[in-house]
Design a protein around this motif. Structure first.
Motif, PDB file in Angstrom:
ATOM      1  N   GLN A   1       0.843  -1.195   0.000  1.00  0.00           N
ATOM      2  CA  GLN A   1       0.000   0.000   0.000  1.00  0.00           C
ATOM      3  C   GLN A   1       0.877   1.244   0.000  1.00  0.00           C
ATOM      4  OE1 GLN A   1      -2.407  -1.101   3.499  1.00  0.00           O
ATOM      5  NE2 GLN A   1      -4.126  -0.303   2.327  1.00  0.00           N
ATOM      6  N   THR A   2       0.429   2.255  -0.721  1.00  0.00           N
ATOM      7  CA  THR A   2       1.171   3.513  -0.750  1.00  0.00           C
ATOM      8  C   THR A   2       0.236   4.651  -0.387  1.00  0.00           C
ATOM      9  OG1 THR A   2       2.595   2.654  -2.475  1.00  0.00           O
ATOM     10  CG2 THR A   2       2.567   5.027  -2.209  1.00  0.00           C
ATOM     11  N   VAL A   3       0.667   5.480   0.539  1.00  0.00           N
ATOM     12  CA  VAL A   3      -0.100   6.684   0.881  1.00  0.00           C
ATOM     13  C   VAL A   3       0.693   7.881   0.375  1.00  0.00           C
ATOM     14  CG1 VAL A   3      -0.966   8.126   2.763  1.00  0.00           C
ATOM     15  CG2 VAL A   3      -1.168   5.637   2.920  1.00  0.00           C
ATOM     16  N   HIS A   4       0.054   8.680  -0.475  1.00  0.00           N
ATOM     17  CA  HIS A   4       0.726   9.850  -1.021  1.00  0.00           C
ATOM     18  C   HIS A   4       0.494  11.036  -0.092  1.00  0.00           C
ATOM     19  CE1 HIS A   4       2.498  12.403  -4.013  1.00  0.00           C
ATOM     20  NE2 HIS A   4       1.428  13.179  -4.043  1.00  0.00           N
ATOM     21  N   VAL A   5       1.544  11.774   0.193  1.00  0.00           N
ATOM     22  CA  VAL A   5       1.396  12.989   1.013  1.00  0.00           C
ATOM     23  C   VAL A   5       1.582  14.186   0.075  1.00  0.00           C
ATOM     24  CG1 VAL A   5       2.158  14.196   3.097  1.00  0.00           C
ATOM     25  CG2 VAL A   5       2.410  11.703   2.944  1.00  0.00           C
ATOM     26  N   PRO A   6       0.476  14.851  -0.276  1.00  0.00           N
ATOM     27  CA  PRO A   6       0.554  15.897  -1.297  1.00  0.00           C
ATOM     28  C   PRO A   6       0.952  17.260  -0.722  1.00  0.00           C
ATOM     29  CG  PRO A   6      -1.748  15.493  -0.718  1.00  0.00           C
ATOM     30  CD  PRO A   6      -0.903  14.668   0.216  1.00  0.00           C
ATOM     31  N   LEU A   7       2.203  17.637  -0.910  1.00  0.00           N
ATOM     32  CA  LEU A   7       2.695  18.922  -0.395  1.00  0.00           C
ATOM     33  C   LEU A   7       3.438  19.654  -1.509  1.00  0.00           C
ATOM     34  CD1 LEU A   7       4.143  17.550   2.987  1.00  0.00           C
ATOM     35  CD2 LEU A   7       2.065  18.896   2.750  1.00  0.00           C
ATOM     36  N   SER A   8       2.780  19.862  -2.624  1.00  0.00           N
ATOM     37  CA  SER A   8       3.360  20.430  -3.854  1.00  0.00           C
ATOM     38  C   SER A   8       4.768  19.886  -4.087  1.00  0.00           C
ATOM     39  CB  SER A   8       3.274  21.954  -3.866  1.00  0.00           C
ATOM     40  OG  SER A   8       3.797  22.517  -2.696  1.00  0.00           O
ATOM     41  N   GLU A   9       5.780  20.762  -4.154  1.00  0.00           N
ATOM     42  CA  GLU A   9       7.107  20.230  -4.520  1.00  0.00           C
ATOM     43  C   GLU A   9       7.733  19.401  -3.395  1.00  0.00           C
ATOM     44  OE1 GLU A   9       6.415  23.340  -3.931  1.00  0.00           O
ATOM     45  OE2 GLU A   9       8.010  24.287  -2.761  1.00  0.00           O
ATOM     46  N   ARG A  10       7.131  19.403  -2.228  1.00  0.00           N
ATOM     47  CA  ARG A  10       7.644  18.570  -1.129  1.00  0.00           C
ATOM     48  C   ARG A  10       6.835  17.270  -0.963  1.00  0.00           C
ATOM     49  NH1 ARG A  10       7.588  23.442   0.072  1.00  0.00           N
ATOM     50  NH2 ARG A  10       5.622  23.337   1.204  1.00  0.00           N
ATOM     51  N   SER A  11       6.023  16.931  -1.963  1.00  0.00           N
ATOM     52  CA  SER A  11       5.208  15.705  -1.886  1.00  0.00           C
ATOM     53  C   SER A  11       6.091  14.462  -1.796  1.00  0.00           C
ATOM     54  CB  SER A  11       4.350  15.569  -3.146  1.00  0.00           C
ATOM     55  OG  SER A  11       3.479  16.667  -3.236  1.00  0.00           O
ATOM     56  N   TYR A  12       5.569  13.448  -1.138  1.00  0.00           N
ATOM     57  CA  TYR A  12       6.309  12.180  -1.075  1.00  0.00           C
ATOM     58  C   TYR A  12       5.341  11.040  -0.799  1.00  0.00           C
ATOM     59  CZ  TYR A  12       5.929  12.736   4.007  1.00  0.00           C
ATOM     60  OH  TYR A  12       5.448  12.900   5.277  1.00  0.00           O
ATOM     61  N   ASP A  13       5.841   9.811  -0.903  1.00  0.00           N
ATOM     62  CA  ASP A  13       5.014   8.628  -0.669  1.00  0.00           C
ATOM     63  C   ASP A  13       5.442   7.908   0.606  1.00  0.00           C
ATOM     64  OD1 ASP A  13       3.460   8.940  -2.915  1.00  0.00           O
ATOM     65  OD2 ASP A  13       4.695   7.603  -4.157  1.00  0.00           O
ATOM     66  N   ILE A  14       4.447   7.327   1.277  1.00  0.00           N
ATOM     67  CA  ILE A  14       4.706   6.421   2.391  1.00  0.00           C
ATOM     68  C   ILE A  14       4.405   5.024   1.858  1.00  0.00           C
ATOM     69  CG2 ILE A  14       4.048   5.767   4.739  1.00  0.00           C
ATOM     70  CD1 ILE A  14       2.919   8.635   5.080  1.00  0.00           C
ATOM     71  N   SER A  15       5.418   4.160   1.833  1.00  0.00           N
ATOM     72  CA  SER A  15       5.250   2.805   1.288  1.00  0.00           C
ATOM     73  C   SER A  15       5.104   1.829   2.443  1.00  0.00           C
ATOM     74  CB  SER A  15       6.471   2.420   0.450  1.00  0.00           C
ATOM     75  OG  SER A  15       6.649   3.394  -0.561  1.00  0.00           O
ATOM     76  N   ILE A  16       3.964   1.156   2.485  1.00  0.00           N
ATOM     77  CA  ILE A  16       3.651   0.304   3.641  1.00  0.00           C
ATOM     78  C   ILE A  16       3.564  -1.158   3.215  1.00  0.00           C
ATOM     79  CG2 ILE A  16       1.966  -0.131   5.504  1.00  0.00           C
ATOM     80  CD1 ILE A  16       0.988   2.864   4.795  1.00  0.00           C
ATOM     81  N   GLY A  17       4.325  -2.017   3.881  1.00  0.00           N
ATOM     82  CA  GLY A  17       4.280  -3.438   3.546  1.00  0.00           C
ATOM     83  C   GLY A  17       4.662  -4.294   4.745  1.00  0.00           C
ATOM     84  N   THR A  18       4.789  -5.580   4.496  1.00  0.00           N
ATOM     85  CA  THR A  18       5.234  -6.504   5.546  1.00  0.00           C
ATOM     86  C   THR A  18       6.458  -7.229   5.011  1.00  0.00           C
ATOM     87  OG1 THR A  18       2.935  -6.813   6.164  1.00  0.00           O
ATOM     88  CG2 THR A  18       4.506  -8.385   7.069  1.00  0.00           C
ATOM     89  N   GLY A  19       7.577  -7.085   5.704  1.00  0.00           N
ATOM     90  CA  GLY A  19       8.795  -7.751   5.254  1.00  0.00           C
ATOM     91  C   GLY A  19       9.542  -6.998   4.170  1.00  0.00           C
ATOM     92  N   ASN A  20       9.264  -5.709   4.002  1.00  0.00           N
ATOM     93  CA  ASN A  20       9.928  -4.947   2.930  1.00  0.00           C
ATOM     94  C   ASN A  20      11.195  -4.221   3.384  1.00  0.00           C
ATOM     95  OD1 ASN A  20       8.387  -3.288   4.485  1.00  0.00           O
ATOM     96  ND2 ASN A  20       7.513  -2.085   2.817  1.00  0.00           N
ATOM     97  N   LEU A  21      11.623  -4.468   4.633  1.00  0.00           N
ATOM     98  CA  LEU A  21      12.829  -3.804   5.134  1.00  0.00           C
ATOM     99  C   LEU A  21      14.050  -4.133   4.263  1.00  0.00           C
ATOM    100  CD1 LEU A  21      13.373  -1.988   7.619  1.00  0.00           C
ATOM    101  CD2 LEU A  21      14.280  -4.008   8.762  1.00  0.00           C
ATOM    102  N   ALA A  22      14.094  -5.366   3.781  1.00  0.00           N
ATOM    103  CA  ALA A  22      15.238  -5.791   2.968  1.00  0.00           C
ATOM    104  C   ALA A  22      15.276  -5.088   1.608  1.00  0.00           C
ATOM    105  CB  ALA A  22      15.190  -7.304   2.777  1.00  0.00           C
ATOM    106  N   GLU A  23      14.198  -4.334   1.301  1.00  0.00           N
ATOM    107  CA  GLU A  23      14.126  -3.627   0.015  1.00  0.00           C
ATOM    108  C   GLU A  23      14.612  -2.192   0.122  1.00  0.00           C
ATOM    109  OE1 GLU A  23      13.221  -5.038  -2.789  1.00  0.00           O
ATOM    110  OE2 GLU A  23      12.798  -6.940  -1.783  1.00  0.00           O
ATOM    111  N   VAL A  24      15.079  -1.790   1.309  1.00  0.00           N
ATOM    112  CA  VAL A  24      15.439  -0.390   1.537  1.00  0.00           C
ATOM    113  C   VAL A  24      16.397   0.150   0.474  1.00  0.00           C
ATOM    114  CG1 VAL A  24      16.710   1.149   3.085  1.00  0.00           C
ATOM    115  CG2 VAL A  24      14.990  -0.375   4.002  1.00  0.00           C
ATOM    116  N   GLY A  25      17.403  -0.639   0.132  1.00  0.00           N
ATOM    117  CA  GLY A  25      18.387  -0.194  -0.849  1.00  0.00           C
ATOM    118  C   GLY A  25      17.743   0.117  -2.194  1.00  0.00           C
ATOM    119  N   ARG A  26      16.977  -0.826  -2.702  1.00  0.00           N
ATOM    120  CA  ARG A  26      16.325  -0.618  -4.014  1.00  0.00           C
ATOM    121  C   ARG A  26      15.323   0.520  -3.946  1.00  0.00           C
ATOM    122  NH1 ARG A  26      13.417  -4.351  -7.095  1.00  0.00           N
ATOM    123  NH2 ARG A  26      12.523  -5.271  -5.220  1.00  0.00           N
ATOM    124  N   TRP A  27      14.633   0.625  -2.803  1.00  0.00           N
ATOM    125  CA  TRP A  27      13.631   1.686  -2.612  1.00  0.00           C
ATOM    126  C   TRP A  27      14.286   3.070  -2.662  1.00  0.00           C
ATOM    127  CZ3 TRP A  27      13.369   4.532   2.222  1.00  0.00           C
ATOM    128  CH2 TRP A  27      12.268   5.399   2.335  1.00  0.00           C
TER     129      TRP A  27
END
Ligand SMILES: NC(=O)c1ccc[n+]([C@@H]2O[C@H](COP(=O)([O-])OP(=O)(O)OC[C@H]3O[C@@H](n4cnc5c(N)ncnc54)[C@H](O)[C@@H]3O)[C@@H](O)[C@H]2O)c1
Ligand SMILES: [Zn+2]
Length: 373
Positions: free
Chosen positions: A12-38
């Protein structure tokens, strides 16, 4: 702002809309090992300053380090003692100097791996080092996942005041792995649930009902339920933050539901006596009783919150401590304007209203009515 599942790093992804400071919160289970690729998917990274605390590092630092290293990112690992005292000028200086000694430059990034203490501290280091570094958050407590990692407030304490030195510094991304909550001590976990209940009361009656219907799986840290409550909490906070990024319109104040009483309780009982969420739990019920006394809130709804918080193992009774000290702590609270007490008062589940000019005796009656017996 509905959660989507477009990211390869999260379900699941939650988008935080703050114009040029917008970003995504990526929520999962067991995705810690993906930090590098993320991280690498969000920008080109060659050097990361990875900041964590002693408890979290023991469980997860090497995993995250390996994942970053696998993307050929050079990692500077900086571990501070676990606990609030690390949110200090002294620790900040140590981190600035160690980062500098390991050749930090303006293209380096800061990665926060930990609870709210590490998020606030590492965010502050990111905001200040070389006039601002890109910041990535991996929150590891429930409180950090649903509250402190959303909204961009970063900072440290001075001996005389909490969170008094700091700024707004939005992350470039937040990665949430709900599986890390398995190692979180039970009391810390339950404390985080108070903020989750808060979102239901202030903004979302259906979410409140969902919590009521899922007490046992919540207590069991069931991964499906955890994803749902973390994602919905992030969405709700993101909505508020998006409408009032820097706390100027007053909308963001609704997030302080229960917090005037909570801060007074934390101060007078002594920091550490109550975990933050525990004091929020007691505080929300005081604010609800205040709503009853002001004639805007149905006592049956106070009862529903009381029952849910109790079922979730949170404290609901007001302790018999110095009432004068509680009142003066509330009068010193930053939400006081021109000497009048202001509270976030519930009108129904899903709606709260910033209420100025609350008489001190009414505010205190809502407090003392919460004594046991
Ligand atoms: N920036 C904001 O908007 C905001 C909002 C709310 C709170 N805060 C701040 O957050 C801080 C409190 O955060 P917190 O409650 O997360 O406390 P914390 O960061 O101190 O973490 C609590 C404890 O849990 C341990 N821990 C963390 N993750 C763990 C894991 N997965 N497994 C095992 N142990 C783990 C930590 O080492 C620590 O001992 C306060 O300083 C508060 O001011 C900031
Ligand atoms: Zn809070």
């Amino acid at each position: 702002m509905s959660p989507t599942n477009t990211s390869p790093f999260a379900s699941q992804t939650v988008h935080v809309p703050l114009s040029e400071r917008s970003y995504d919160i990526s929520i999962g289970t067991g995705n810690l090992a993906e930090v590098g690729r993320w991280t690498a998917s969000l920008r080109t990274v060659t050097h990361a300053v990875l900041i964590s605390d002693s408890n979290v590092a023991e469980h997860y630092l090497e995993n995250v380090n390996e994942s970053l290293t696998a993307e050929r990112i050079r990692v500077t690992k900086l571990v501070v003692p676990a606990g609030e005292p690390s949110k200090s000028v002294a620790t900040s200086q140590e981190l600035w100097e160690k980062a500098l000694a390991d050749r930090v430059d303006r293209k380096s990034i800061v990665v926060a791996l930990g609870g709210g203490v590490i998020g606030d501290l590492a965010g502050f280091i990111a905001a200040t080092m070389t006039r601002g570094l890109d910041f990535f958050q991996i929150p590891t407590t429930l409180l950090a996942q649903v509250d402190s990692s959303v909204g961009g407030k970063v900072g440290i304490n001075l001996p005389a005041a909490k969170n008094i030195v700091g700024c707004f510094w939005q992350p470039k991304g937040v990665l949430i792995d709900t599986a890390v909550l398995e190692t979180l001590p039970r009391r810390e976990y339950l404390s985080g649930l108070a903020e989750v209940v808060k979102y239901g009361v202030i903004l979302d009656p259906e979410f409140f009902e969902y919590l009521e219907a899922n007490v046992q799986p919540i207590l069991d840290r069931d991964s499906t339920v955890l994803q749902k409550i973390v994602a919905r909490s992030c969405e709700l906070k993101a909505q508020v933050v998006a409408e009032d990024e820097r706390e100027t319109t007053g909308l963001r104040a609704i997030l302080n539901y229960g917090h005037t009483y909570c801060h007074a309780l934390e101060t007078v009982a002594g920091y550490g006596e109550y975990l933050h969420g525990e004091a929020v739990s007691v505080g929300m019920l005081c604010a609800s009783r205040l709503g009853e006394k002001l004639g805007v809130f149905d006592p049956a709804l106070t009862e529903r919150q009381h029952n849910l918080l109790t079922a979730l193992g949170l404290p609901v009774e007001v302790p018999r401590i110095d009432e004068d000290a509680i009142l003066s702590a509330m009068q010193r609270d930053k939400k006081v304007e021109h000497g009048k007490l202001r509270f976030i008062v519930p009108h129904c589940i899903g709606k709260v209203v910033l209420t100025p000019d609350v008489p001190a005796d009414v505010a205190m009656a809502a407090w003392t009515d919460g004594y046991a017996g």
